[in-house]
Design a protein around this motif. Structure first.
Motif, PDB file in Angstrom:
ATOM      1  N   VAL A  33      14.611   3.651  12.641  1.00 13.25           N
ATOM      2  CA  VAL A  33      14.912   2.908  11.418  1.00 13.25           C
ATOM      3  C   VAL A  33      13.580   2.518  10.789  1.00 13.25           C
ATOM      4  CG1 VAL A  33      15.946   0.810  10.481  1.00 13.25           C
ATOM      5  CG2 VAL A  33      17.091   2.051  12.322  1.00 13.25           C
ATOM      6  N   TYR A  34      13.373   2.883   9.524  1.00 10.50           N
ATOM      7  CA  TYR A  34      12.056   2.685   8.930  1.00 10.50           C
ATOM      8  C   TYR A  34      12.154   2.479   7.427  1.00 10.50           C
ATOM      9  CZ  TYR A  34      12.376   7.228   6.711  1.00 10.50           C
ATOM     10  OH  TYR A  34      12.775   8.269   5.905  1.00 10.50           O
ATOM     11  N   ALA A  35      11.090   1.920   6.875  1.00  9.35           N
ATOM     12  CA  ALA A  35      10.880   1.898   5.434  1.00  9.35           C
ATOM     13  C   ALA A  35       9.399   2.158   5.192  1.00  9.35           C
ATOM     14  CB  ALA A  35      11.279   0.566   4.815  1.00  9.35           C
ATOM     15  N   ILE A  36       9.122   3.169   4.408  1.00 12.15           N
ATOM     16  CA  ILE A  36       7.765   3.406   3.930  1.00 12.15           C
ATOM     17  C   ILE A  36       7.677   2.752   2.561  1.00 12.15           C
ATOM     18  CG2 ILE A  36       6.131   5.153   3.113  1.00 12.15           C
ATOM     19  CD1 ILE A  36       7.521   7.067   5.192  1.00 12.15           C
ATOM     20  N   LEU A  37       6.768   1.801   2.409  1.00  7.83           N
ATOM     21  CA  LEU A  37       6.630   1.077   1.156  1.00  7.83           C
ATOM     22  C   LEU A  37       5.288   1.444   0.518  1.00  7.83           C
ATOM     23  CD1 LEU A  37       7.933  -1.010  -0.752  1.00  7.83           C
ATOM     24  CD2 LEU A  37       6.669  -2.787   0.483  1.00  7.83           C
ATOM     25  N   ARG A  38       5.365   2.287  -0.498  1.00  7.64           N
ATOM     26  CA  ARG A  38       4.146   2.665  -1.221  1.00  7.64           C
ATOM     27  C   ARG A  38       3.825   1.608  -2.269  1.00  7.64           C
ATOM     28  NH1 ARG A  38       6.549   8.500  -2.335  1.00  7.64           N
ATOM     29  NH2 ARG A  38       5.976   9.607  -0.411  1.00  7.64           N
ATOM     30  N   THR A  39       2.554   1.272  -2.380  1.00  6.10           N
ATOM     31  CA  THR A  39       2.126   0.295  -3.369  1.00  6.10           C
ATOM     32  C   THR A  39       0.799   0.736  -3.957  1.00  6.10           C
ATOM     33  OG1 THR A  39       1.821  -2.065  -3.768  1.00  6.10           O
ATOM     34  CG2 THR A  39       0.951  -1.187  -1.688  1.00  6.10           C
ATOM     35  N   ALA A  40       0.249  -0.067  -4.879  1.00  6.74           N
ATOM     36  CA  ALA A  40      -0.971   0.335  -5.572  1.00  6.74           C
ATOM     37  C   ALA A  40      -1.729  -0.885  -6.072  1.00  6.74           C
ATOM     38  CB  ALA A  40      -0.628   1.253  -6.754  1.00  6.74           C
ATOM     39  N   TRP A  41      -3.029  -0.727  -6.230  1.00  8.68           N
ATOM     40  CA  TRP A  41      -3.891  -1.702  -6.901  1.00  8.68           C
ATOM     41  C   TRP A  41      -3.679  -3.116  -6.350  1.00  8.68           C
ATOM     42  CZ3 TRP A  41      -4.684  -0.581 -12.834  1.00  8.68           C
ATOM     43  CH2 TRP A  41      -4.963   0.779 -13.012  1.00  8.68           C
ATOM     44  N   VAL A  42      -3.762  -3.252  -5.050  1.00 10.87           N
ATOM     45  CA  VAL A  42      -3.483  -4.534  -4.382  1.00 10.87           C
ATOM     46  C   VAL A  42      -4.609  -5.539  -4.650  1.00 10.87           C
ATOM     47  CG1 VAL A  42      -2.980  -5.629  -2.170  1.00 10.87           C
ATOM     48  CG2 VAL A  42      -2.274  -3.249  -2.588  1.00 10.87           C
ATOM     49  N   PHE A  43      -4.221  -6.780  -4.905  1.00  8.18           N
ATOM     50  CA  PHE A  43      -5.227  -7.820  -5.101  1.00  8.18           C
ATOM     51  C   PHE A  43      -4.746  -9.156  -4.543  1.00  8.18           C
ATOM     52  CE2 PHE A  43      -2.551  -8.478  -8.860  1.00  8.18           C
ATOM     53  CZ  PHE A  43      -2.545  -9.851  -9.038  1.00  8.18           C
ATOM     54  N   ASP A  44      -5.702  -9.992  -4.173  1.00  2.00           N
ATOM     55  CA  ASP A  44      -5.456 -11.390  -3.838  1.00  2.00           C
ATOM     56  C   ASP A  44      -6.755 -12.146  -4.042  1.00  2.00           C
ATOM     57  OD1 ASP A  44      -7.044 -10.837  -1.641  1.00  2.00           O
ATOM     58  OD2 ASP A  44      -5.635 -11.599  -0.155  1.00  2.00           O
ATOM     59  N   ALA A  45      -6.809 -13.374  -3.604  1.00  2.90           N
ATOM     60  CA  ALA A  45      -7.984 -14.209  -3.859  1.00  2.90           C
ATOM     61  C   ALA A  45      -9.110 -13.960  -2.869  1.00  2.90           C
ATOM     62  CB  ALA A  45      -7.589 -15.684  -3.830  1.00  2.90           C
ATOM     63  N   HIS A  46      -8.871 -13.112  -1.882  1.00  3.15           N
ATOM     64  CA  HIS A  46      -9.857 -12.917  -0.824  1.00  3.15           C
ATOM     65  C   HIS A  46     -10.190 -11.435  -0.664  1.00  3.15           C
ATOM     66  CE1 HIS A  46      -8.945 -17.063   0.274  1.00  3.15           C
ATOM     67  NE2 HIS A  46      -7.664 -16.739   0.243  1.00  3.15           N
ATOM     68  N   GLY A  47     -11.176 -11.159   0.121  1.00  3.61           N
ATOM     69  CA  GLY A  47     -11.489  -9.788   0.464  1.00  3.61           C
ATOM     70  C   GLY A  47     -12.066  -9.006  -0.702  1.00  3.61           C
ATOM     71  N   GLN A  48     -12.120  -7.700  -0.523  1.00  3.19           N
ATOM     72  CA  GLN A  48     -12.678  -6.814  -1.531  1.00  3.19           C
ATOM     73  C   GLN A  48     -11.549  -6.158  -2.310  1.00  3.19           C
ATOM     74  OE1 GLN A  48     -15.384  -4.056   0.322  1.00  3.19           O
ATOM     75  NE2 GLN A  48     -16.789  -5.640   0.989  1.00  3.19           N
ATOM     76  N   ASN A  49     -11.412  -6.513  -3.561  1.00 11.08           N
ATOM     77  CA  ASN A  49     -10.438  -5.893  -4.440  1.00 11.08           C
ATOM     78  C   ASN A  49     -10.967  -5.980  -5.865  1.00 11.08           C
ATOM     79  OD1 ASN A  49      -9.220  -8.432  -5.758  1.00 11.08           O
ATOM     80  ND2 ASN A  49      -8.918  -8.876  -3.569  1.00 11.08           N
ATOM     81  N   PHE A  50     -10.253  -5.408  -6.805  1.00  8.71           N
ATOM     82  CA  PHE A  50     -10.750  -5.332  -8.175  1.00  8.71           C
ATOM     83  C   PHE A  50     -10.948  -6.717  -8.789  1.00  8.71           C
ATOM     84  CE2 PHE A  50     -10.222  -4.685 -12.776  1.00  8.71           C
ATOM     85  CZ  PHE A  50     -11.183  -3.705 -13.001  1.00  8.71           C
ATOM     86  N   VAL A  51     -10.029  -7.627  -8.516  1.00  6.79           N
ATOM     87  CA  VAL A  51     -10.138  -8.965  -9.099  1.00  6.79           C
ATOM     88  C   VAL A  51     -11.381  -9.682  -8.596  1.00  6.79           C
ATOM     89  CG1 VAL A  51      -9.063 -11.243  -9.275  1.00  6.79           C
ATOM     90  CG2 VAL A  51      -7.651  -9.186  -9.461  1.00  6.79           C
ATOM     91  N   THR A  52     -11.575  -9.705  -7.293  1.00  5.80           N
ATOM     92  CA  THR A  52     -12.740 -10.414  -6.756  1.00  5.80           C
ATOM     93  C   THR A  52     -14.046  -9.728  -7.165  1.00  5.80           C
ATOM     94  OG1 THR A  52     -12.516  -9.209  -4.648  1.00  5.80           O
ATOM     95  CG2 THR A  52     -11.468 -11.371  -4.799  1.00  5.80           C
ATOM     96  N   THR A  53     -14.006  -8.400  -7.296  1.00  5.23           N
ATOM     97  CA  THR A  53     -15.198  -7.677  -7.754  1.00  5.23           C
ATOM     98  C   THR A  53     -15.543  -8.050  -9.193  1.00  5.23           C
ATOM     99  OG1 THR A  53     -14.801  -5.807  -6.272  1.00  5.23           O
ATOM    100  CG2 THR A  53     -16.197  -5.408  -8.190  1.00  5.23           C
TER     101      THR A  53
END
Length: 284
Positions: free
Chosen positions: A142-162
């Motif tokens: 039993v599974y779900a593959i969840l594809r997503t894109a352009w993830v961002f939050d307030a931490h780590g390395q992502n487009f918003v923090t960059t």
């Protein structure tokens, strides 16, 4: 509901830890010291010993450019490890939620990608993630593959923090405008993953591949302008073509994801990234 999460310090893993209590989930998040994805057999052994009722894989090799020169290492983490996890989950009858990416598509056209559209990755990262997806399906659980894109939050390395970091030393930036996608808050992915895990535990027939990305779809340049506006930063953004910003790995021009099936099956709507961005940048 006890949920075992692979990943501890990544954007979505941190969001899963934060979202767990609100979702009625007891989340146990495993860092590399407890479950190293470069050792798929060890990851499978952790699942074999768990008393959790569902497993979410929020860990991956996400260094897209580095994967071009280190595809074998990326393959172990993005393909071999998820397959081993899925097999271990199938053996115990546990639902398995695996996060994947828009990079499994070639980025052509302007229509949002459907979950069952033909895949054709442009580079090593997408290739390894696609093999991982196939391994999850082949496990037969039993599974779900969840594809997503352009993830961002307030931490780590992502487009918003960059962008926020660059705005401290630049009053003008050149940003790609011919790549289009839906910026996706990590917290929205976390809530969706927890909801899907619970739904799969109740009804395994919902197994399949799903999409989740933020709305509305925008270019990177338009997203940058929205970030600076929300943060009150006076930065001029000039649109450029992808060809003017070459990278080792080619990025999909069209990262739009059709999320209607996710809403139909699980009642999960595309998150409004404007709202989440405003919350993230609001003064504390």
């Amino acid at each position: 509901m006890k949920i075992l999460v692979f990943g501890k310090t990544g954007q979505v893993a941190r969001a899963l830890i934060a979202a767990g209590p609100e979702a009625g989930a007891e989340v146990t998040a495993l860092g590399r010291d407890a479950a190293d994805l470069s050792d798929p057999a060890a990851c499978a052994a952790v699942i074999a010993a768990t008393d959790a009722k569902a497993v979410i894989n929020a860990a991956a090799w996400t260094a897209v450019d580095a994967a071009e020169n280190e595809e074998a290492a990326a393959h172990v983490i993005n393909a071999d490890a998820p397959a081993a996890m899925a097999q271990a989950c199938a053996a115990k009858g546990l639902p398995f939620v695996h996060l994947s990416t828009d990079y499994v598509f070639d980025g052509t056209g302007r229509q949002a990608w459907q979950p069952d559209d033909p895949t054709a990755p442009l580079g090593a990262y997408g290739r390894t993630k696609l093999v991982g997806e196939k391994g999850v399906v082949a496990a037969g659980g039993v599974y779900a593959i969840l594809r997503t894109a352009w993830v961002f939050d307030a931490h780590g390395q992502n487009f918003v923090t960059t962008m926020l970091r660059l705005s401290q030393t630049h009053d003008a930036l050149r940003v790609v405008s011919d790549q289009i996608g839906g910026p996706t808050p990590a917290l929205a992915i976390a809530h969706a993953s927890l909801r899907i895990a619970r739904a799969l535990a109740e009804d395994g027939s919902r197994s399949g591949t799903y999409h989740l990305s933020g709305a509305p779809d925008v270019s990177w340049a338009a997203f940058a302008r929205a970030i600076f506006a929300a943060a009150g930063r006076d930065v001029t953004v000039t649109d450029i073509a992808s060809a003017d910003y070459p990278t080792p790995a080619k990025r999909p021009a069209n990262s739009r994801l059709d999320c209607h099936t996710t809403e139909k099956v699980f009642g999960i709507r595309r998150p409004d990234w404007h709202t989440e961005l405003a919350k993230m940048l609001a003064p504390s």
